[in-house]
Design an enzyme around this catalytic site. Structure first.
Site, PDB file in Angstrom:
ATOM      1  N   ASP A  64     -35.307  90.928  57.607  1.00 57.99           N
ATOM      2  CA  ASP A  64     -35.672  91.577  56.354  1.00 57.99           C
ATOM      3  C   ASP A  64     -34.431  92.063  55.610  1.00 57.99           C
ATOM      4  O   ASP A  64     -33.325  92.091  56.150  1.00 57.99           O
ATOM      5  CB  ASP A  64     -36.588  92.774  56.625  1.00 57.99           C
ATOM      6  N   TYR A 125     -32.785  92.220  69.876  1.00 55.72           N
ATOM      7  CA  TYR A 125     -32.316  93.090  68.813  1.00 55.72           C
ATOM      8  C   TYR A 125     -31.741  94.379  69.399  1.00 55.72           C
ATOM      9  O   TYR A 125     -32.106  94.795  70.503  1.00 55.72           O
ATOM     10  CB  TYR A 125     -33.464  93.475  67.878  1.00 55.72           C
TER      11      TYR A 125
END
Length: 285
Positions: A64, A125
Site C-alpha cells: 500500500d 514483514y
C-alpha cells in the site's frame, strides 16, 4: 496470469527494494499518481529502447501507499531479442535511470514455472514501533511508528501466540469481493532492540488487505494495557471487524523477504495458491 512466458519471451525475476514514503503504493494507478510499478516499467521501457511498448510486472505482494520493501520480488516477460541484447548491462542501466527511492538488485532468468505471486510460499514483514517518551529518532522517522504509551512486549507476544495457524482473518482484513480471508499465520513475534525500537516479525503464506497493520493495531492495544492478552484472539474468533482494532499507519511496515519452494515444486505451488481456500470442516450449508 500464466506460469510460463509466452513463446519467444524470457521470464526474468527481479529482486528489488524501495522506500515507500513518496509512492502511492506498488500498483499502477490512474491519474498520474507515482507508483513503484510505474517507475520500474517506465525505466525498463527507456533503457531497452522499447518505444511505446510496456513490459508489465507481476509482483509477489502489492504494498500500500507508504509501505516499504527490502526484499520484494517481481517478474517480467521480455522478448528474447531484448533480453539477449540488454541482459549484461540492464542492471546498471536501470540503476542510472530509476529514482533513488527504488533499486533493482538482481535480474536473472527465472526457472520454468516461476510466478512471482503464485509461486511464493511465504511473505515476511517487519513492523517497527517505539514507545520512547521523546518520540522517534529523526533519522528513523519514516520507518518507525511512535506510540505514546509504554508497551509490554511480553503481553503482546502472549496475545500474538493465540493468532498463529490457519484461520479466517476476516476480522483483521479489509474485505474484497470474491477474495478469501483464510490465511496461515506462520510467525508473529515481537522483540525490543537495544535502541528501544520494538520490531514485530509477521510471516504468512499470504496476507489479505490491511491484515498486518490491523494485527499490529490490536497488539498495541494489548501492549499499552487497554486490552487483555486474550482480546485479539476473541476478535479473530468473532470473524467481524471490531471498531477498536485500528489499522496503524503504513510507514512502520516493511516487506522484508519472500520465500519460494525448490524449482521442481513451483508448478504444484502455483496450483495450490490459485485454489480458493476453506477451513477444515467448513460445509456448504
Amino acid at each position: 496470469m500464466s506460469d510460463e512466458a509466452a513463446p519467444g519471451h524470457v521470464r526474468v525475476r527481479l529482486d528489488l527494494s524501495y522506500d515507500g514514503t513518496d509512492f502511492s503504493g506498488w500498483a499502477k494507478q490512474a491519474g498520474g499518481r507515482r507508483t513503484v510499478q510505474g517507475e520500474i516499467e517506465d525505466a525498463l521501457r527507456t533503457v531497452t529502447r522499447s518505444g511505446e511498448t510496456t513490459y508489465e510486472l507481476t509482483v509477489a505482494g502489492r504494498t500500500d501507499a507508504g509501505v516499504h520493501a527490502r526484499g520484494q520480488v517481481a517478474h517480467v516477460d521480455l522478448p528474447e531479442p531484448v533480453w539477449e541484447e540488454h541482459r549484461e548491462k540492464l542492471l546498471k542501466r536501470l540503476a542510472g535511470r530509476l529514482p533513488k527511492d527504488v533499486r533493482v538488485w538482481s535480474l536473472e532468468e527465472a526457472p520454468a514455472g516461476f510466478n512471482a505471486r503464485f509461486s511464493a510460499i511465504w511473505r515476511r514483514y517487519a513492523y517497527r514501533v517505539t514507545d520512547n517518551p521523546g518520540g522517534v529518532d529523526p533519522l528513523l522517522r519514516g520507518h518507525v511508528l511512535w506510540h505514546d504509551w509504554p508497551l509490554d512486549v511480553d503481553a503482546m507476544n502472549e496475545a500474538a501466540r493465540r493468532l498463529l495457524g490457519e484461520h479466517d482473518f476476516a476480522a483483521y482484513c479489509k474485505r474484497r469481493e470474491g477474495a478469501t480471508t483464510i490465511r496461515t499465520l506462520q510467525e508473529l513475534s515481537l522483540v525490543r532492540g537495544a535502541d528501544g525500537v520494538v520490531t514485530a516479525t509477521v510471516r504468512a503464506d499470504a496476507f489479505c488487505h490491511n491484515m498486518v497493520r490491523s494485527l499490529i493495531g490490536a497488539l498495541l492495544f494489548v501492549g499499552d494495557g487497554h486490552r487483555g492478552a486474550e482480546w485479539p484472539g476473541k476478535v479473530l474468533a468473532a470473524g467481524v471487524r471490531d471498531s477498536a482494532v485500528h489499522v496503524v499507519r503504513p510507514h512502520g511496515l516493511t516487506l522484508e523477504e519472500v520465500g519460494y519452494p525448490a524449482d521442481e515444486l513451483l508448478a504444484a505451488r502455483n496450483l495450490e495458491a490459485r485454489n480458493r481456500r476453506t477451513l477444515p470442516g467448513a460445509g456448504c450449508c
